[in-house]
Design a protein around this motif. Structure first.
Motif, mmCIF file in Angstrom:
data_model
loop_
_atom_site.group_PDB
_atom_site.id
_atom_site.type_symbol
_atom_site.label_atom_id
_atom_site.label_comp_id
_atom_site.label_asym_id
_atom_site.label_seq_id
_atom_site.Cartn_x
_atom_site.Cartn_y
_atom_site.Cartn_z
ATOM 1 N N ASP A 145 0.797 -1.227 0.000
ATOM 2 C CA ASP A 145 0.000 0.000 0.000
ATOM 3 C C ASP A 145 0.835 1.284 0.000
ATOM 4 O O ASP A 145 0.305 2.367 0.227
ATOM 5 C CB ASP A 145 -0.912 0.049 1.237
ATOM 6 C CG ASP A 145 -2.360 -0.095 0.844
ATOM 7 O OD1 ASP A 145 -2.622 -0.189 -0.367
ATOM 8 O OD2 ASP A 145 -3.218 -0.116 1.747
ATOM 9 N N HIS A 146 2.131 1.165 -0.234
ATOM 10 C CA HIS A 146 2.961 2.360 -0.164
ATOM 11 C C HIS A 146 3.148 3.020 -1.515
ATOM 12 O O HIS A 146 3.300 4.229 -1.621
ATOM 13 C CB HIS A 146 4.361 2.028 0.378
ATOM 14 C CG HIS A 146 4.336 1.654 1.804
ATOM 15 N ND1 HIS A 146 3.662 2.388 2.740
ATOM 16 C CD2 HIS A 146 4.883 0.623 2.468
ATOM 17 C CE1 HIS A 146 3.794 1.828 3.915
ATOM 18 N NE2 HIS A 146 4.527 0.743 3.770
ATOM 19 N N ARG A 147 3.219 2.177 -2.563
ATOM 20 C CA ARG A 147 3.557 2.733 -3.878
ATOM 21 C C ARG A 147 2.696 2.033 -4.910
ATOM 22 O O ARG A 147 2.945 0.876 -5.262
ATOM 23 C CB ARG A 147 5.039 2.473 -4.170
ATOM 24 C CG ARG A 147 5.527 3.069 -5.464
ATOM 25 C CD ARG A 147 6.894 2.508 -5.801
ATOM 26 N NE ARG A 147 7.504 3.189 -6.926
ATOM 27 C CZ ARG A 147 7.200 2.946 -8.198
ATOM 28 N NH1 ARG A 147 6.289 2.042 -8.519
ATOM 29 N NH2 ARG A 147 7.815 3.604 -9.152
ATOM 30 N N ALA A 148 1.703 2.765 -5.379
ATOM 31 C CA ALA A 148 0.777 2.141 -6.321
ATOM 32 C C ALA A 148 1.448 1.912 -7.674
ATOM 33 O O ALA A 148 2.438 2.554 -8.005
ATOM 34 C CB ALA A 148 -0.431 3.049 -6.495
ATOM 35 N N GLY A 149 0.923 0.980 -8.414
ATOM 36 C CA GLY A 149 1.444 0.692 -9.755
ATOM 37 C C GLY A 149 2.018 -0.714 -9.779
ATOM 38 O O GLY A 149 2.637 -1.162 -8.815
#
Ligand SMILES: Cc1ncc(COP(=O)(O)O)c(C=O)c1O
Length: 290
Positions: free
Chosen positions: A142-146
């Motif tokens: 959930d820290h860095r979308a993509g």
């Protein structure tokens, strides 16, 4: 809210700090001494009740200065302040122990380790919750979308694996090239001063002041010979902006700001290449000073 950093961070930290100021954060940019370092006392004295983050570069990319990260970590102790360090240049050549050094966040990039360009990692202390920095899917906890770029991640992991195997030998090789370069310049009677320190600095970085030789002249000659060096950060190699790091160390008016070069040594570099560079410098200094 208040943030503490140094005036010699890489632009990847300085520019976000400038941006945070536009959002209303108060940022203290600590000055450095002529070796390019801050002290733990400076950091401690700059702390305010509303300080939330301290970000101090581990090893400087322009002059190789190594900051007293353990002492700073200890000074911050159990205070409710996050401690981030940009370890992009130090990772793989310094013995970093995030727990012992009190580091909460540490950033590293792959391309400095002969890994792929375009990927880095942020170490985060286990208990720490970070908000999203890109909104979207819930990748990477959930820290860095993509969607993750698996080939880059694999390439990065491989680079770290290889780095660990040859670590000592590679670091020694770089340090030896640095020492050899200095000896070559002395043998050729080049007049120069080291900006920062030769020892107690990153093994692969050397910054030299060559009096009376404008760095742009030297960079052009090097470029013609296929030698890639820079006057400041390698990321700003295409720019003629004076180095903010040298300005912080020596003042904005010091002539060395326009007469300095930054050389970094890689594991593939050889003594022959170093000698070619020493010859270019020696020839140019003779040309412009005699
Ligand atoms: C100390 C330091 N920090 C940060 C960076 C930036 O890394 P990236 O270009 O991967 O954002 C660099 C250079 O690449 C660096 O030398």
């Amino acid at each position: 809210m208040h943030i503490v950093t140094t005036s010699v961070e890489h632009h990847s930290v300085l520019h976000p700090m400038n941006y945070l100021e536009t959002l209303g954060f108060d940022v203290t940019y600590l000055p450095v001494d002529q070796t390019g370092r801050v002290t733990a006392q400076q950091v401690e004295q700059s702390i305010r009740p509303d300080t939330i983050l301290v970000s101090i570069i581990y090893g400087n990319n322009e002059v190789g200065a190594i900051n007293p990260i353990s002492e700073i970590g200890a000074a911050l102790g159990k205070k409710d302040i996050l401690f981030h360090t940009d370890a992009v240049q130090a990772y793989g050549n310094q013995q970093i122990n995030v727990e012992k050094e009190g580091i909460d966040l540490l950033s590293v990039t792959a391309h400095k380790l002969n890994g792929p360009k375009g990927i880095g990692f942020l170490y985060r202390k286990h208990q720490l919750h970070l908000p999203h920095f890109i909104h979207g899917g819930s990748q990477e906890n959930d820290h860095r979308a993509g969607t993750e770029n698996v080939p880059y991640i694999e390439g990065f992991a491989k680079a770290v694996e290889k780095l660990m195997v040859d670590q000592e030998r590679n670091n020694q090789h770089k340090q030896d090239l640095k020492d050899f370069f200095i000896e070559e310049l002395k043998n050729k009677e080049v007049i120069f001063h080291i900006n920062g320190m030769k020892d107690d600095s990153l093994p692969h970085i050397l910054n030299l002041w060559i009096p009376h030789l404008q760095s742009d002249k030297l960079l052009i000659q090097c470029d013609l010979k296929g030698i890639m060096i820079s006057a400041g950060s390698a990321c700003t190699a295409g720019s003629l902006e004076p180095s903010h790091v040298l300005q912080a160390m020596f003042g904005e008016e010091d002539e060395r700001i326009h007469e300095s070069i930054r050389v970094s040594f890689g594991k593939q570099n050889t003594q022959e290449e170093v000698t070619i560079l020493a010859n270019v410098i020696s020839d140019l200094q003779n040309k412009y000073t005699h």
